[in-house]
Write a protein that holds these residues in place. Structure first.
Motif, PDB file in Angstrom:
ATOM      1  N   TYR A   1       0.845  -1.190   0.000  1.00 26.42           N
ATOM      2  CA  TYR A   1       0.000   0.000   0.000  1.00 26.42           C
ATOM      3  C   TYR A   1       0.882   1.242   0.000  1.00 26.42           C
ATOM      4  CZ  TYR A   1       0.582  -0.076   5.152  1.00 26.42           C
ATOM      5  OH  TYR A   1       1.097  -0.106   6.439  1.00 26.42           O
TER       6      TYR A   1
ATOM      7  N   THR B   1      -1.140   1.642  -7.969  1.00 25.93           N
ATOM      8  CA  THR B   1      -1.762   0.412  -7.474  1.00 25.93           C
ATOM      9  C   THR B   1      -1.717  -0.723  -8.489  1.00 25.93           C
ATOM     10  OG1 THR B   1      -3.958   1.235  -8.123  1.00 25.93           O
ATOM     11  CG2 THR B   1      -3.253   1.610  -5.837  1.00 25.93           C
TER      12      THR B   1
ATOM     13  N   LEU C   1      -5.495  -5.050   0.971  1.00 26.70           N
ATOM     14  CA  LEU C   1      -6.875  -4.581   1.032  1.00 26.70           C
ATOM     15  C   LEU C   1      -7.542  -5.016   2.330  1.00 26.70           C
ATOM     16  CD1 LEU C   1      -7.920  -5.252  -2.677  1.00 26.70           C
ATOM     17  CD2 LEU C   1      -7.067  -3.140  -1.654  1.00 26.70           C
TER      18      LEU C   1
ATOM     19  N   ASP D   1      -7.722   6.045  -1.592  1.00 23.92           N
ATOM     20  CA  ASP D   1      -8.144   5.160  -2.671  1.00 23.92           C
ATOM     21  C   ASP D   1      -7.873   3.742  -2.180  1.00 23.92           C
ATOM     22  OD1 ASP D   1      -9.130   5.418  -5.528  1.00 23.92           O
ATOM     23  OD2 ASP D   1      -7.487   4.027  -5.846  1.00 23.92           O
ATOM     24  N   ASP D   2      -8.164   2.725  -3.003  1.00 25.41           N
ATOM     25  CA  ASP D   2      -7.811   1.366  -2.617  1.00 25.41           C
ATOM     26  C   ASP D   2      -6.305   1.265  -2.409  1.00 25.41           C
ATOM     27  OD1 ASP D   2     -10.416   0.567  -2.821  1.00 25.41           O
ATOM     28  OD2 ASP D   2     -10.207  -0.339  -4.807  1.00 25.41           O
TER      29      ASP D   2
ATOM     30  N   GLU E   1      -5.734  -9.648  -0.494  1.00 27.41           N
ATOM     31  CA  GLU E   1      -6.474  -8.774  -1.398  1.00 27.41           C
ATOM     32  C   GLU E   1      -7.828  -9.372  -1.816  1.00 27.41           C
ATOM     33  OE1 GLU E   1      -4.323  -7.916  -4.972  1.00 27.41           O
ATOM     34  OE2 GLU E   1      -3.895 -10.025  -5.421  1.00 27.41           O
TER      35      GLU E   1
ATOM     36  N   ARG F   1     -11.556  -9.629  -1.435  1.00 34.08           N
ATOM     37  CA  ARG F   1     -12.652  -8.838  -0.872  1.00 34.08           C
ATOM     38  C   ARG F   1     -13.977  -9.600  -0.831  1.00 34.08           C
ATOM     39  NH1 ARG F   1     -11.661  -2.640  -3.052  1.00 34.08           N
ATOM     40  NH2 ARG F   1     -10.609  -1.963  -1.163  1.00 34.08           N
TER      41      ARG F   1
END
Length: 465
Positions: A196, A211, A223, A235-236, A295, A297
């Motif tokens: 990140y 990213t 994430l 942001d992500d 990552e 989700r």
């Protein structure tokens, strides 16, 4: 070369072919020797000693480039995070030998490859591998906050002042005063997780390019949970890097004197903003180890609050084991920063967990379903972060036992054996339940190098420049 308001103008893919396939991290001596040699071979590269660290290690900088702007790069502000020192080494050698690259960047690069040589020395036990969860944790060292580079820059704010920088911080502050950098690249990294990015101010046109970088190297974005539960997401996998003002304001209504004492000083941005209005600090957090689920989700049939509660509940036995060990052996531990940090860190983590639970109970967003990434982060990655400090406590106990009398040695070895059992059990659990991999060093360097060059290229070519 022209800039764009919506995207960086270059991608710097050539870096993949230029980066050596490192098999280990360079030691302090290796970095210093390489930098001296580089300066001796190139008239446009300057090596300069900047005094000594608290333990008498040489502090040094390397300067290259003759642009109108100034960029300050410093590695290992946390000494357990050597990826950035490797990235600076690569960038320095590339800038010294790649005339086209140097000419295309309107910067003078001022670099301190190893900002905390004292602490890096105490991490060198794992620099040659094996690169495993166990070996890293057992050779981990991180100093107390009041001996950390990016926690001790002088600050003044509304009746509060701090002016007790460690020697490395003082050297960096002097560089900031002399060069007035507009771009600060502070090289940090995580141990386990994903990638990140952090900025002290929004840089939205860069987010997509940044990213997308980790995926090109098989490294996941992180994430899961942010490093601090109240970090501002831009942001992500992009967060705003907290400043001293943020930390001060967050504690302004808190009358806990222990929290006030934890404020200490600022980071490099806090100090640089005294001299330059348009300054930004940038960091890329990268792991040595990762599980692809960081990552993922996909939603679980559990709330975010429930996952947080499980994580806190899971860590409590580790904290209790550490506190019990310290109670048993504190009188025998050496009077040094490693033992001091290892002895006091359990209380800090307890406070962090309590604050997070309070937030989870009151924040509306924790009612939503948790994701797989958040569960892996909260349940396992934060456990591992705690185990690195347990490893440091084991090192302190082992060191004390070497010179203890017979009675004290018996207490120390018995306490160490019990603590080692906790360590082995939890590391074993992570090996069994996580499909973790170790990321090659060159890939981490490539991501950091390309990310920094993207930022530099974008900032010098912004439409308003």
């Amino acid at each position: 070369m022209t800039g764009s308001p919506s995207a960086p103008s270059r991608a710097f893919e050539w870096i993949d072919d230029a980066i050596p396939r490192y098999e280990s991290f360079f030691t302090v001596d290796e970095h210093r020797d390489r930098d001296r040699t580089l300066a001796a071979e190139h008239d446009h590269v300057e090596y300069e000693e900047r005094g000594e660290s608290a333990d008498g290690e040489t502090l040094w900088t390397v300067t290259v480039g003759d642009g109108d702007r100034s960029a300050l790069l410093f590695g290992a502000p946390h000494p357990n995070e050597p990826i950035g020192s490797m990235t600076i080494d690569f960038l320095l050698h590339e800038l010294a030998t790649n005339d086209e690259l140097r000419a295309s960047l309107d910067y003078e690069f001022v670099c301190m490859p190893v900002a905390d040589p004292d602490g890096v020395r105490l991490n060198e036990g794992w620099f040659d591998g094996p690169f495993t969860l166990s070996n890293y944790a057992q050779n981990f060292y991180r100093p107390p906050p009041d001996e950390q580079v990016e926690a001790t820059f002088p600050v003044e704010r509304e009746g509060y002042s701090y002016d007790d920088p460690i020697p490395s911080t003082r050297a960096l502050a002097d560089l900031i005063e002399s060069y007035r950098p507009e771009f600060i690249y502070s090289f940090h990294n995580a141990a386990f997780g994903g990638c990140y990015f952090l900025f002290t101010e929004p840089h939205a046109p860069l987010y997509d390019a940044l990213t997308s970088l980790p995926e090109a190297y098989g490294v996941p974005l992180d994430l899961g949970e942010p490093e601090r539960f109240d970090d501002e997401a831009l942001d992500d996998a992009v967060y705003r890097l907290p400043t001293f003002a943020d930390r001060f304001d967050a504690r302004e209504t808190d009358d806990d004197p222990e929290l006030d004492a934890e404020l200490l000083g600022g980071n490099a941005y806090d100090y640089a903003s005294r001299f330059t209005d348009d300054v930004v600090e940038f960091a890329v957090e990268l792991p040595y180890f990762y599980d692809p689920r960081i990552e993922d989700r996909s939603e679980l049939d559990r709330s975010h609050e429930d996952v947080i509660r499980e994580g806190v509940r899971n860590r409590r036995p580790i904290l209790e084991a550490m506190k019990s060990a310290v109670d048993s052996v504190s009188e025998h531990l050496p009077d040094g920063p490693m033992a001091r940090e290892a002895s006091g860190v359990a209380a800090h983590f307890e406070h962090v967990d309590e604050s997070k639970l309070e937030w989870a109970e009151s924040a509306a967003e924790t009612d939503r379903p948790a994701t797989v990434a958040e569960h892996v982060d909260e349940r396992y990655l934060r456990q591992y972060h705690l185990l690195t400090y347990l490893g440091m406590l084991l090192r302190s106990i082992d060191h004390a036992a070497m010179s203890a009398d017979e009675d004290a040695r018996e207490t120390l070895t018995g306490t160490k054996a019990a603590l080692e059992e906790t360590f082995r059990e939890r590391i074993g659990e992570m090996r069994d339940r996580l499909d973790y991999e170790t990321i090659p060093i060159w890939k981490l360097v490539a991501i950091q190098a390309r990310a920094g060059l993207l930022c530099l290229d974008y900032r010098q070519n912004r439409p308003d420049e």
